[in-house]
Design an enzyme around this catalytic site. Structure first.
Site, PDB file in Angstrom:
ATOM      1  N   GLY A 261       0.774  -1.229   0.000  1.00 28.12           N
ATOM      2  CA  GLY A 261       0.000   0.000   0.000  1.00 28.12           C
ATOM      3  C   GLY A 261       0.804   1.276   0.000  1.00 28.12           C
ATOM      4  O   GLY A 261       2.037   1.279  -0.094  1.00 28.12           O
ATOM      5  N   ALA A 262       0.053   2.379   0.133  1.00 28.30           N
ATOM      6  CA  ALA A 262       0.647   3.703  -0.019  1.00 28.30           C
ATOM      7  C   ALA A 262       1.646   4.013   1.103  1.00 28.30           C
ATOM      8  O   ALA A 262       2.677   4.634   0.862  1.00 28.30           O
ATOM      9  CB  ALA A 262      -0.461   4.748  -0.029  1.00 28.30           C
TER      10      ALA A 262
ATOM     11  N   GLU B 223       7.421 -10.254   4.015  1.00 29.68           N
ATOM     12  CA  GLU B 223       6.414 -11.127   3.422  1.00 29.68           C
ATOM     13  C   GLU B 223       6.365 -10.905   1.903  1.00 29.68           C
ATOM     14  O   GLU B 223       6.379 -11.825   1.118  1.00 29.68           O
ATOM     15  CB  GLU B 223       5.104 -10.698   4.047  1.00 29.68           C
ATOM     16  CG  GLU B 223       3.916 -11.457   3.661  1.00 29.68           C
ATOM     17  CD  GLU B 223       2.795 -11.030   4.586  1.00 29.68           C
ATOM     18  OE1 GLU B 223       2.972 -11.183   5.810  1.00 29.68           O
ATOM     19  OE2 GLU B 223       1.773 -10.538   4.099  1.00 29.68           O
TER      20      GLU B 223
END
Ligand code: COA
Length: 529
Positions: free
Chosen positions: A313-314, A334
């Protein structure tokens, strides 16, 4: 294949050689030439039958191109045939795969045929995230009238997850291990299930609680040794394939060949469909001023020589923007996305200071654009392993200066973190969050960071709240939470009492919600803020 049989000299007079050989021919008649071995001929395989149990026949002067197999059967023909049935030359694969092309081609079927291999009541585990085998899944959905109650186990689903849509209830039941955009509605409406679990334990669930009937996987084309790479998704996909009763692979010539423990041999695949389509991409997110401020605060906690885990994400991408002046960073995560490639090219990520896998980026899956997929293709710098290794907190803690950066939806004033649900509404899953929070907390000089915008729903609600919404799952318990970061700063909770951690959290809350939080603090602790 050309098979020569040699049998022993007959020290056992009761040995009925003739019936053994004719029975053998019958049993082994699978398109191979089989004859009593003759001197001077080099067979692909030579089978030596010994009529006693002492393997006394000499095999030294026999020539076999690939393998000599000696079977001692005594007079027990059934035992002999049993052994031979089990050998099945093709399935010997790795031992005698003299003709890889032959083995590969014998497994190729169409996607429509592959769909017919799935049976009602099966549990089907599908390849994960950007490694989703889309052609196999589409064929399975198209064949839905043939099935009743097929369970689809999946984590981050990138495609439309048609099997979970209205009208599919009779045919499929989706069991989600991580809810995403395409499955959220199905889970929250009761058409699909959600199973809470740590990402690191998913492979063990396939042993104990969720035995796998069929694994649908996507892999690269085989190399000259017959090994296909799982490419962008090893995570639980390889463990599922190892444990499944039936493995059906979408062999895609556009799947990158990644290194590490990321391979499956063609002999371990039951059926193959051939594909040539682009790998699913995750487009870079928009990084606004809030994300940049959060990224800057997180980056201030990163020392040179640290090893990083970054989520999707951002916010994680924004953190990378502020690491350009750092030295010798490493990655044990991960997953990674495109942002990491830029820092490798800039010489910031070298992995040189890592204490395990020095010099290597270690991940369990990859989500990005073609830029990332080109970077990891045949790149020995990037090693991909199953999730039960990469996300194991006792492995993560072996890195020095391990820093995990994850996100959440709410933090209460005690420091309890909800990352996967708001009230009873399931938004995502725990994924690897707790695995990495624990691993980095246990690591010498490690730090776990929970980074989030101070508000949600276009600024109308605070993410820092007196109490979690009723029904919210606590993803990361308050004893595990170390740093919390918003665009307003950093709150270090570890080692702080309830009063002080609540104060630290209020100090990084959005100004619009501070007064209400202070009111709650003063009531709760009977003090002036
Ligand atoms: N109250 C109400 N709704 C909220 C909320 C809150 N406090 N916080 C978030 N939401 C809603 C958002 O409005 C959004 O809804 P929408 O999709 O209808 O617009 C939705 O929840 C997702 O929130 P958003 O902030 O856009 O999510 P994100 O993409 O930044 O991801 C997490 C944040 C927490 C969901 C994500 O990081 C996650 O799943 N974490 C747990 C797993 C994890 O950390 N894995 C390890 C790394 S991969």
């Amino acid at each position: 294949m050309n098979i020569g049989i040699k049998y022993c000299g007959g020290c056992n007079p009761t040995y009925d050689r003739k019936s053994v050989v004719s029975g053998l021919k019958e049993h082994f008649n699978k398109g191979h030439t089989i004859e009593t071995s003759k001197q001077g001929i080099v067979y692909d395989v030579v089978i030596i039958l010994c009529g006693c149990s002492s393997a006394c026949v000499s095999i030294n002067n026999l020539e076999a191109k690939y393998e000599k197999i000696c079977i001692t059967s005594g007079n027990d023909n059934n035992k002999l045939f049993n052994i031979i049935d089990k050998i099945n030359v093709l399935s010997l694969g790795r031992v005698i795969y003299m003709n890889l092309k032959e083995i590969y081609e014998s497994k190729v079927i169409t996607a429509e045929q592959a769909a017919t291999k799935i049976k009602s009541g099966n549990r089907v585990v599908t390849g994960h995230a950007c490694g989703e085998p889309t052609e196999l899944i589409n064929a399975m959905v198209a064949n839905c009238e043939d099935y009743e109650n097929v369970e689809i186990v999946h984590m981050v689903a990138m495609s439309e997850s048609e099997y979970s849509k209205p009208g599919m209830e009779k045919h499929f039941r989706h069991n989600s291990l991580f809810v995403g955009g395409s499955t959220r509605e199905a889970v929250n409406c009761g058409r699909a299930d959600f199973t809470p679990c740590y990402f690191s334990e998913v492979p063990s669930l396939f042993n104990e609680c969720l035995p796998v009937d069929v694994a649908l996987i996507q892999v690269s084309t085989p190399d000259e040794h017959g090994y296909c790479s799982f490419g962008v998704s090893i995570d639980y996909t390889k463990p599922a394939a190892k444990k499944a009763k039936l493995v059906i692979a979408e062999v895609n010539n556009k799947m990158p060949r990644t290194m590490g423990d990321s391979f499956i041999h063609v002999s371990e695949i039951d059926y193959i469909i051939e594909a040539s389509h682009n790998i699913i991409e995750l487009k870079p997110p928009k990084i606004g001023d809030i994300e940049k401020a959060i990224g800057q605060h997180c980056a201030s906690l990163v020392e040179d020589g640290s090893t990083l885990q970054l989520g999707i994400g951002a916010i994680p991408d924004a953190v990378l923007l502020f690491l350009k002046e750092k030295k010798d960073l490493g990655i044990h995560s991960e997953m990674i996305s495109d942002g990491v490639v830029e820092l490798v090219e800039a010489g910031v990520i070298t992995n040189n200071a890592k204490t395990i896998h020095p010099g290597k980026i270690v991940v369990t899956f990859l989500m990005g654009t073609q830029k990332l997929y080109d970077f990891v293709n045949n790149n020995p710098m990037v090693e991909v392993y199953s999730v039960d290794y990469v996300n194991d907190p006792t492995v993560i803690m072996k890195n020095s200066k391990m820093i995990s950066i994850n996100s959440c939806v709410q933090v209460d004033l005690m420091g309890q973190v909800a990352s996967e649900s708001v009230g009873l509404k399931q938004i995502s899953g725990v994924g690897g969050q707790v695995d990495f929070v624990r691993g980095s907390n246990m690591c010498k000089n490690g730090k776990s960071i929970m980074a989030m915008a101070s508000t949600a729903a276009k600024g109308t609600v605070s993410k820092i709240v007196p109490l979690l919404a009723e029904g919210s799952a606590v993803t990361t318990g308050r004893n595990d939470v170390n740093y919390v970061v918003t665009e307003y700063g950093i709150a270090k909770l570890k080692g702080k009492n309830l009063k002080d951690r609540a104060r630290a959290l209020i100090n990084i809350a959005h100004p619009n919600f501070k007064n209400k939080l202070i009111e709650e603090w003063e009531k709760r602790f009977r003090l002036k803020f």
